[in-house]
Design an enzyme around this catalytic site. Sequence first.
Site, PDB file in Angstrom:
ATOM      1  CG  ASN A  78      -0.339  -0.266   2.591  1.00  0.00           C
ATOM      2  OD1 ASN A  78       0.651  -0.766   2.576  1.00  0.00           O
ATOM      3  ND2 ASN A  78      -1.030   0.376   3.374  1.00  0.00           N
TER       4      ASN A  78
ATOM      5  CD  GLU B   1      -1.394   4.881   4.356  1.00  0.00           C
ATOM      6  OE1 GLU B   1      -1.110   5.530   5.141  1.00  0.00           O
ATOM      7  OE2 GLU B   1      -2.097   3.900   4.648  1.00  0.00           O
TER       8      GLU B   1
ATOM      9  CB  CYS C 222      -5.253  -1.225  -1.792  1.00  0.00           C
ATOM     10  SG  CYS C 222      -6.738  -0.459  -1.044  1.00  0.00           S
TER      11      CYS C 222
ATOM     12  CD  GLU D  67      -5.569  -5.946  -1.089  1.00  0.00           C
ATOM     13  OE1 GLU D  67      -4.921  -4.845  -1.190  1.00  0.00           O
ATOM     14  OE2 GLU D  67      -6.271  -6.263  -0.183  1.00  0.00           O
TER      15      GLU D  67
ATOM     16  CB  CYS E  56     -11.111  -2.012  -0.040  1.00  0.00           C
ATOM     17  SG  CYS E  56     -10.471  -1.470  -1.605  1.00  0.00           S
TER      18      CYS E  56
ATOM     19  CB  CYS F   6      -8.875  -4.546  -3.925  1.00  0.00           C
ATOM     20  SG  CYS F   6      -7.676  -2.992  -3.517  1.00  0.00           S
TER      21      CYS F   6
HETATM   22  N1  THU Z   1      -5.118  -1.248   2.496  1.00  0.00           N
HETATM   23  C1  THU Z   1      -4.805  -2.280   1.816  1.00  0.00           C
HETATM   24  O1  THU Z   1      -3.666  -1.898   1.235  1.00  0.00           O
HETATM   25  N2  THU Z   1      -5.348  -3.458   1.289  1.00  0.00           N
HETATM   26  C2  THU Z   1      -6.443  -3.728   1.974  1.00  0.00           C
HETATM   27  O2  THU Z   1      -6.980  -5.138   2.021  1.00  0.00           O
HETATM   28  C3  THU Z   1      -7.196  -2.985   2.975  1.00  0.00           C
HETATM   29  C4  THU Z   1      -6.543  -1.700   3.317  1.00  0.00           C
HETATM   30  C5  THU Z   1      -4.725  -0.105   2.843  1.00  0.00           C
HETATM   31  C6  THU Z   1      -5.178   1.027   2.433  1.00  0.00           C
HETATM   32  C7  THU Z   1      -4.576   2.049   3.357  1.00  0.00           C
HETATM   33  O3  THU Z   1      -3.359   2.260   2.947  1.00  0.00           O
HETATM   34  C8  THU Z   1      -4.403   1.294   4.630  1.00  0.00           C
HETATM   35  O4  THU Z   1      -4.643  -0.176   4.062  1.00  0.00           O
HETATM   36  C9  THU Z   1      -5.436   1.584   5.752  1.00  0.00           C
HETATM   37  O5  THU Z   1      -6.758   1.398   5.225  1.00  0.00           O
END
Ligand code: THU
Length: 157
Positions: free
Chosen positions: A62, A64, A73, A75, A112, A115
Amino acid sequence: MKTVKLDIKYSEYSSLEEMCPADQALVREAIEAQKGSYAPYSRFNVGAAVLLEDGTVIRGSNQENAAYPSGLCAERTAIFAASSQRPELRDYEALAIAARDARGTLCEASPCGACRQVLAEYESLQGHPLRIVLLLADGRARVVPSVADLLPFSFAM
Ligand code: THU
């Protein structure tokens, strides 16, 4: 009028060692992929690893941003990297996901909705199931045989 009921099948494992060697290895790749995570805002580090049909593994994590919705994310980072780097082989066997919370403890992260939509399109393109392997808390794991099980009625054009 008719009412239709959907059933989904998935497997739960009480330890990684119970899973097939390919899935165990992919989960380990997803854990490694957490090292690339840039998550200063949520402090939730997620790694993902995609297994291509030729055995190649491509990792993502991930990413940000201070403008929160601009982040991505793990995925989608992983599957977009795979699709970009190997456009001639858009054929994916499995995708593993491993998350770590702000305390550094491995914990569950289920993909999510956005994804799921992205993964569903690649699954439909390849014409066979893309398996989703989730590392859960306490070393347990869940394997969902197909993205379609996670997102019935996905959007398609
Ligand atoms: N996130 C993912 O990368 N994958 C998931 O399956 C759930 C959430 C990330 C998005 C964000 O950077 C952090 O986790 C918190 O939501």
